[in-house]
Design a protein around this motif. Sequence first.
Motif, PDB file in Angstrom:
ATOM      1  N   ALA A  64       3.408  39.992 -10.713  1.00 51.45           N
ATOM      2  CA  ALA A  64       4.662  39.269 -10.483  1.00 51.45           C
ATOM      3  C   ALA A  64       4.494  38.210  -9.400  1.00 51.45           C
ATOM      4  CB  ALA A  64       5.777  40.242 -10.112  1.00 51.45           C
ATOM      5  N   ILE A  65       3.820  38.547  -8.316  1.00 52.83           N
ATOM      6  CA  ILE A  65       3.639  37.570  -7.232  1.00 52.83           C
ATOM      7  C   ILE A  65       2.701  36.453  -7.681  1.00 52.83           C
ATOM      8  CG2 ILE A  65       1.734  38.711  -6.016  1.00 52.83           C
ATOM      9  CD1 ILE A  65       4.679  37.011  -4.307  1.00 52.83           C
ATOM     10  N   LYS A  66       1.710  36.779  -8.502  1.00 50.55           N
ATOM     11  CA  LYS A  66       0.821  35.740  -9.025  1.00 50.55           C
ATOM     12  C   LYS A  66       1.600  34.747  -9.887  1.00 50.55           C
ATOM     13  CE  LYS A  66      -3.642  38.070  -9.126  1.00 50.55           C
ATOM     14  NZ  LYS A  66      -4.730  38.512 -10.001  1.00 50.55           N
ATOM     15  N   GLN A  67       2.509  35.268 -10.708  1.00 46.49           N
ATOM     16  CA  GLN A  67       3.326  34.392 -11.539  1.00 46.49           C
ATOM     17  C   GLN A  67       4.246  33.537 -10.681  1.00 46.49           C
ATOM     18  OE1 GLN A  67       5.167  37.115 -14.260  1.00 46.49           O
ATOM     19  NE2 GLN A  67       3.474  37.005 -15.726  1.00 46.49           N
ATOM     20  N   LEU A  68       4.799  34.125  -9.633  1.00 50.11           N
ATOM     21  CA  LEU A  68       5.657  33.368  -8.724  1.00 50.11           C
ATOM     22  C   LEU A  68       4.885  32.238  -8.050  1.00 50.11           C
ATOM     23  CD1 LEU A  68       8.369  32.980  -7.307  1.00 50.11           C
ATOM     24  CD2 LEU A  68       7.636  34.667  -5.628  1.00 50.11           C
ATOM     25  N   ILE A  69       3.670  32.515  -7.655  1.00 48.01           N
ATOM     26  CA  ILE A  69       2.829  31.483  -7.031  1.00 48.01           C
ATOM     27  C   ILE A  69       2.524  30.382  -8.039  1.00 48.01           C
ATOM     28  CG2 ILE A  69       0.547  31.042  -6.038  1.00 48.01           C
ATOM     29  CD1 ILE A  69       0.777  33.862  -4.756  1.00 48.01           C
ATOM     30  N   GLU A  70       2.253  30.744  -9.280  1.00 51.66           N
ATOM     31  CA  GLU A  70       2.017  29.741 -10.323  1.00 51.66           C
ATOM     32  C   GLU A  70       3.249  28.859 -10.524  1.00 51.66           C
ATOM     33  OE1 GLU A  70      -0.746  28.818 -11.898  1.00 51.66           O
ATOM     34  OE2 GLU A  70      -1.790  30.244 -10.614  1.00 51.66           O
ATOM     35  N   VAL A  71       4.428  29.448 -10.456  1.00 52.59           N
ATOM     36  CA  VAL A  71       5.668  28.666 -10.567  1.00 52.59           C
ATOM     37  C   VAL A  71       5.757  27.682  -9.407  1.00 52.59           C
ATOM     38  CG1 VAL A  71       8.189  28.786 -10.453  1.00 52.59           C
ATOM     39  CG2 VAL A  71       6.928  30.372 -11.905  1.00 52.59           C
ATOM     40  N   LEU A  72       5.407  28.131  -8.214  1.00 49.64           N
ATOM     41  CA  LEU A  72       5.431  27.229  -7.053  1.00 49.64           C
ATOM     42  C   LEU A  72       4.473  26.053  -7.253  1.00 49.64           C
ATOM     43  CD1 LEU A  72       5.574  29.842  -4.158  1.00 49.64           C
ATOM     44  CD2 LEU A  72       7.421  28.357  -4.943  1.00 49.64           C
ATOM     45  N   PHE A  73       3.294  26.326  -7.800  1.00 56.33           N
ATOM     46  CA  PHE A  73       2.346  25.240  -8.074  1.00 56.33           C
ATOM     47  C   PHE A  73       2.901  24.286  -9.121  1.00 56.33           C
ATOM     48  CE2 PHE A  73      -1.375  28.125  -6.722  1.00 56.33           C
ATOM     49  CZ  PHE A  73      -1.323  27.637  -5.423  1.00 56.33           C
ATOM     50  N   THR A  74       3.571  24.836 -10.124  1.00 56.14           N
ATOM     51  CA  THR A  74       4.183  24.012 -11.170  1.00 56.14           C
ATOM     52  C   THR A  74       5.251  23.083 -10.586  1.00 56.14           C
ATOM     53  OG1 THR A  74       3.795  25.745 -12.779  1.00 56.14           O
ATOM     54  CG2 THR A  74       5.391  24.079 -13.385  1.00 56.14           C
ATOM     55  N   LEU A  75       5.936  23.581  -9.571  1.00 56.87           N
ATOM     56  CA  LEU A  75       6.999  22.801  -8.947  1.00 56.87           C
ATOM     57  C   LEU A  75       6.485  21.796  -7.917  1.00 56.87           C
ATOM     58  CD1 LEU A  75       9.646  25.625  -8.494  1.00 56.87           C
ATOM     59  CD2 LEU A  75       9.688  23.750 -10.163  1.00 56.87           C
ATOM     60  N   GLY A  76       5.171  21.765  -7.700  1.00 58.30           N
ATOM     61  CA  GLY A  76       4.609  20.755  -6.811  1.00 58.30           C
ATOM     62  C   GLY A  76       3.934  21.276  -5.563  1.00 58.30           C
ATOM     63  N   ALA A  77       3.887  22.582  -5.385  1.00 60.45           N
ATOM     64  CA  ALA A  77       3.198  23.140  -4.222  1.00 60.45           C
ATOM     65  C   ALA A  77       1.694  22.890  -4.367  1.00 60.45           C
ATOM     66  CB  ALA A  77       3.480  24.629  -4.098  1.00 60.45           C
ATOM     67  N   LYS A  78       1.009  22.813  -3.245  1.00 57.86           N
ATOM     68  CA  LYS A  78      -0.439  22.602  -3.250  1.00 57.86           C
ATOM     69  C   LYS A  78      -1.097  23.661  -2.392  1.00 57.86           C
ATOM     70  CE  LYS A  78       0.105  17.642  -3.673  1.00 57.86           C
ATOM     71  NZ  LYS A  78      -0.028  16.358  -3.014  1.00 57.86           N
ATOM     72  N   GLU A  79      -2.305  24.030  -2.785  1.00 58.22           N
ATOM     73  CA  GLU A  79      -3.071  25.005  -2.017  1.00 58.22           C
ATOM     74  C   GLU A  79      -3.970  24.248  -1.041  1.00 58.22           C
ATOM     75  OE1 GLU A  79      -5.970  28.853  -2.736  1.00 58.22           O
ATOM     76  OE2 GLU A  79      -5.431  27.577  -4.411  1.00 58.22           O
ATOM     77  N   ALA A  80      -3.875  24.602   0.220  1.00 56.65           N
ATOM     78  CA  ALA A  80      -4.690  23.955   1.243  1.00 56.65           C
ATOM     79  C   ALA A  80      -5.803  24.903   1.670  1.00 56.65           C
ATOM     80  CB  ALA A  80      -3.840  23.589   2.447  1.00 56.65           C
ATOM     81  N   VAL A  81      -7.004  24.385   1.726  1.00 58.56           N
ATOM     82  CA  VAL A  81      -8.148  25.161   2.184  1.00 58.56           C
ATOM     83  C   VAL A  81      -8.459  24.690   3.596  1.00 58.56           C
ATOM     84  CG1 VAL A  81     -10.569  25.709   1.768  1.00 58.56           C
ATOM     85  CG2 VAL A  81      -9.030  25.343  -0.153  1.00 58.56           C
ATOM     86  N   SER A  82      -8.551  25.630   4.512  1.00 57.34           N
ATOM     87  CA  SER A  82      -8.813  25.246   5.897  1.00 57.34           C
ATOM     88  C   SER A  82     -10.239  24.709   6.026  1.00 57.34           C
ATOM     89  CB  SER A  82      -8.608  26.431   6.830  1.00 57.34           C
ATOM     90  OG  SER A  82      -9.593  27.416   6.593  1.00 57.34           O
ATOM     91  N   ASP A  83     -10.436  23.865   7.025  1.00 55.70           N
ATOM     92  CA  ASP A  83     -11.757  23.271   7.239  1.00 55.70           C
ATOM     93  C   ASP A  83     -12.807  24.329   7.529  1.00 55.70           C
ATOM     94  OD1 ASP A  83     -10.834  20.720   6.810  1.00 55.70           O
ATOM     95  OD2 ASP A  83     -10.496  20.300   8.931  1.00 55.70           O
ATOM     96  N   SER A  84     -12.454  25.333   8.313  1.00 62.53           N
ATOM     97  CA  SER A  84     -13.427  26.365   8.661  1.00 62.53           C
ATOM     98  C   SER A  84     -13.817  27.179   7.423  1.00 62.53           C
ATOM     99  CB  SER A  84     -12.881  27.284   9.747  1.00 62.53           C
ATOM    100  OG  SER A  84     -11.731  27.963   9.304  1.00 62.53           O
TER     101      SER A  84
END
Length: 68
Positions: free
Chosen positions: A14-34
């Motif tokens: 369920a949380i994975k699907q929710l995260i996918e919805v957030l990405f669909t709505l324009g959210a982006k995943e940020a990877v830290s420099d370290s």
Amino acid sequence: MATITLEYDGRNRAIKQLIEVLFTLGAKEAVSDSEEKTQKQMVKESLTTAFDELYSDKARKNARNLFA
């Protein structure tokens, strides 16, 4: 732009699907420099080790068996 950090059980569908919805709505995943530097260092070390073993004739594994 706001930033959030999530910590969740990776097996929870369920949380994975929710995260996918957030990405669909324009959210982006940020990877830290370290984190990115750590991943690059790990790849570099593993490739260095692999080539060192290959050139010193210590490599005995047959990669063809990995895909059989």
